[in-house]
Motif scaffolding. Structure first.
Motif, short mmCIF file in Angstrom:
data_model
loop_
_atom_site.label_atom_id
_atom_site.label_comp_id
_atom_site.label_asym_id
_atom_site.label_seq_id
_atom_site.Cartn_x
_atom_site.Cartn_y
_atom_site.Cartn_z
N ASP A 1 -32.18 -20.46 -11.59
CA ASP A 1 -31.92 -21.68 -10.80
C ASP A 1 -31.17 -21.40 -9.50
O ASP A 1 -30.76 -22.34 -8.81
N LEU A 2 -30.99 -20.11 -9.15
CA LEU A 2 -30.40 -19.71 -7.88
C LEU A 2 -29.00 -20.28 -7.66
O LEU A 2 -28.58 -20.51 -6.53
N SER A 3 -28.27 -20.53 -8.76
CA SER A 3 -26.89 -20.99 -8.62
C SER A 3 -25.98 -20.00 -9.32
O SER A 3 -26.44 -19.09 -10.00
N ILE A 4 -24.67 -20.19 -9.14
CA ILE A 4 -23.71 -19.31 -9.81
C ILE A 4 -23.20 -20.03 -11.05
O ILE A 4 -22.65 -21.13 -10.95
N HIS A 5 -23.40 -19.44 -12.23
CA HIS A 5 -22.93 -20.03 -13.47
C HIS A 5 -21.48 -19.58 -13.69
O HIS A 5 -21.22 -18.39 -13.88
N LEU A 6 -20.57 -20.53 -13.68
CA LEU A 6 -19.15 -20.19 -13.72
C LEU A 6 -18.70 -19.68 -15.09
O LEU A 6 -19.15 -20.16 -16.12
N GLU A 7 -17.80 -18.70 -15.06
CA GLU A 7 -17.13 -18.27 -16.29
C GLU A 7 -15.64 -18.62 -16.26
O GLU A 7 -15.11 -19.12 -17.23
N LYS A 8 -14.97 -18.33 -15.13
CA LYS A 8 -13.56 -18.69 -15.00
C LYS A 8 -13.37 -19.35 -13.65
O LYS A 8 -14.08 -19.05 -12.69
N LEU A 9 -12.38 -20.23 -13.58
CA LEU A 9 -12.18 -21.00 -12.34
C LEU A 9 -10.70 -21.28 -12.12
O LEU A 9 -9.97 -21.54 -13.08
N THR A 10 -10.27 -21.22 -10.86
CA THR A 10 -8.92 -21.66 -10.51
C THR A 10 -8.95 -22.29 -9.12
O THR A 10 -9.82 -21.97 -8.31
N ILE A 11 -8.00 -23.19 -8.87
CA ILE A 11 -7.86 -23.76 -7.53
C ILE A 11 -6.71 -23.02 -6.87
O ILE A 11 -5.59 -23.02 -7.38
N SER A 12 -6.98 -22.32 -5.76
CA SER A 12 -5.87 -21.60 -5.15
C SER A 12 -5.16 -22.46 -4.11
O SER A 12 -4.00 -22.27 -3.85
N ASP A 13 -5.86 -23.43 -3.54
CA ASP A 13 -5.21 -24.32 -2.58
C ASP A 13 -5.96 -25.65 -2.57
O ASP A 13 -7.10 -25.72 -2.13
N ALA A 14 -5.31 -26.68 -3.09
CA ALA A 14 -5.98 -27.98 -3.19
C ALA A 14 -5.62 -28.86 -2.01
O ALA A 14 -4.49 -28.86 -1.55
N VAL A 15 -6.61 -29.61 -1.49
CA VAL A 15 -6.30 -30.59 -0.44
C VAL A 15 -5.64 -31.80 -1.10
O VAL A 15 -5.89 -32.07 -2.28
N PRO A 16 -4.81 -32.54 -0.35
CA PRO A 16 -4.19 -33.72 -0.96
C PRO A 16 -5.26 -34.73 -1.37
O PRO A 16 -6.27 -34.88 -0.69
N ARG A 17 -5.06 -35.37 -2.50
CA ARG A 17 -5.97 -36.43 -2.96
C ARG A 17 -5.47 -37.76 -2.40
O ARG A 17 -4.27 -38.05 -2.48
N ILE A 18 -6.38 -38.56 -1.87
CA ILE A 18 -6.01 -39.87 -1.32
C ILE A 18 -6.00 -40.90 -2.44
O ILE A 18 -6.94 -40.95 -3.24
N ILE A 19 -4.93 -41.69 -2.50
CA ILE A 19 -4.90 -42.75 -3.52
C ILE A 19 -5.31 -44.08 -2.88
O ILE A 19 -6.23 -44.73 -3.32
N SER A 20 -4.60 -44.44 -1.82
CA SER A 20 -4.89 -45.74 -1.19
C SER A 20 -4.14 -45.85 0.13
O SER A 20 -3.36 -44.98 0.49
N ARG A 21 -4.34 -46.96 0.81
CA ARG A 21 -3.51 -47.29 1.96
C ARG A 21 -2.12 -47.69 1.44
O ARG A 21 -1.98 -48.01 0.26
#
Ligand SMILES: [Zn+2]
Length: 421
Positions: A328-348
């Motif tokens: 399927d020409l994709s990468i099948h994940l085995e392990k994953l980590t977020i090294s730098d996350a962007v801030p998540r927006i909650i609301s105004r």
């Protein structure tokens, strides 16, 4: 008396429903021992590329390094040929299958280039390319009508145990028991785990499930994994002394590339899409890695990896190990980590307990209740993924959903050296 070293490899002997190359190879070494004098320096169980077309179950090949008197060299070839003919006749009685066994036994006077191993554990290998590649070695190749087994047999000979190696003791079943339910209860597996802390991956605590006994009709009774051969032999003797455990016919300790992560490379990239969650419970996300667009996929069996992938936002910088899937020409994940996350927006921002509204382009925010104004901004937070089962921020599937080759996080983290997204 001059001794010589021989490297022997075997693969592609099993049928999807019966047999096992581990047992065939053990049978070969026993057969040899009845006819000639030799000593075994090392026995090896090598797992290869998980997406190989011809894999039966765990895509394993076997090898051994043996030492014998150089005067016995011709005898070694003759006895091996006798055994190989017996194997072929045995295989000819297999029920028909769309994946016929294609056994190859190789006996070489030198170890093959390590590159042969790396090519075979990380990706597809062309049969003719490999047949050409091994021509330069002083080796004998035993084969039947087809030569598919040469790929795994040559890879098993070329593997050099690295510091990542471990051991697996395999115990086989008596032939009268094959096909019947294996007798090893969960309580005994839990005791094994407690009594022999230097063994690993004996069970999946998240599913209260034992992992030492296969679930296929193959002749393996169980496999115990660990860091040293002595501990495995003690664990095996302890299991066999237990009256609730089926008696094995034979056993052997193999040095192995299991749990090494040799099949994957550590990669890093930036998420550029919202996760796409499909009905089949797998999810995917687009990333830019080394300037190229890739799709990462996590399956429902990936458990916490799948959960983490679903929580990604565009802009997040992530690291992963995974396998590029040629289907399927994709990468099948085995392990994953977020090294730098962007801030998540909650609301105004809130006013009078409700979110303030934008009054239009280049306008301030306004409270629809009290008419107060505020400069435009979003309320947000930097996510902490504490709800996901993680070791040092990395996440992986539960033990029963990992590949033989995958290194569990508790045995060491993927190395993040030199990784700058
Ligand atoms: Zn207000």
């Amino acid at each position: 008396m001059d001794n010589a070293i021989f490297f022997i490899g075997l693969d592609d002997t099993d049928h999807i429903d019966l047999g096992c190359t581990t047992e065939n190879f053990n049978d070969f070494l026993n057969y040899l021992a009845e006819k000639i004098n030799f000593s075994i320096i090392s026995r090896r169980l090598v797992r290869l590329w998980p997406f190989a077309n011809r894999r039966t179950r765990g895509n394993a090949a076997l090898s051994a390094v043996i030492k014998l008197n150089i005067n016995c060299e011709n005898k070694l070839y003759d006895v091996s040929d006798d055994w190989f003919q017996l194997l072929l006749s045995n295989i000819s009685s297999h029920p028909s299958s769309n994946l016929e066994a294609s056994p190859v036994l190789i006996i070489s006077k030198s170890q093959f280039s390590e590159q042969i191993y790396w090519d075979t554990v990380k990706g597809h290998v062309d049969l003719n390319f490999r047949l050409n590649e091994i021509k330069k070695y002083d080796c004998k190749v035993y084969a039947g009508k087809s030569h598919w087994g040469v790929i795994g047999a040559s890879a098993a000979i070329s593997w050099i145990p690295s510091e990542n190696h471990s051991y697996e003791l395999i115990a086989w079943r008596k032939s009268s028991m094959i096909g019947k339910k294996r007798i090893i209860d969960m309580k005994t597996v839990a005791e094994l785990d407690n009594n022999f802390p230097e063994t690993f991956v004996n069970r999946d605590p998240t599913k209260n499930r034992g992992l030492i006994a296969p679930r296929t009709p193959c002749p393996v009774l169980y496999g115990i994994r660990g860091k040293s051969p002595d501990i495995l032999e003690n664990a095996h003797k302890w299991l066999q002394s237990n009256k609730n455990v089926e008696k094995s016919s034979d056993y052997a300790v193999h040095c192995t590339n299991q749990l090494s992560d040799d099949h994957v490379t550590l990669s890093s990239g930036t998420v550029i899409s919202k996760p796409l969650i499909s009905k089949g419970a797998h999810s995917s996300v687009k990333v830019i890695m080394d300037g190229k667009l890739n799709t990462l996929v996590a399956f429902s069996q990936g458990g916490s990896v799948n959960h983490l992938l679903r929580s990604l936002n565009p802009g997040d910088i992530i690291c992963w190990t995974g396998l590029y899937s040629p289907s399927d020409l994709s990468i099948h994940l085995e392990k994953l980590t977020i090294s730098d996350a962007v801030p998540r927006i909650i609301s105004r921002p809130l006013c009078c307990n409700i979110s303030m509204k934008s009054a239009g382009n280049n306008q301030n925010l306004r409270c629809t209740k009290c008419n107060s104004y505020s400069e435009k901004y979003w309320r947000g937070y930097i996510p902490i993924f504490s709800n996901i089962d993680m070791i040092h921020n990395w996440t992986e599937p539960s033990p029963s959903n990992r590949r033989h080759l995958s290194k569990p996080l508790n045995l060491g983290l993927p190395l993040l050296n030199n990784l700058i997204p």
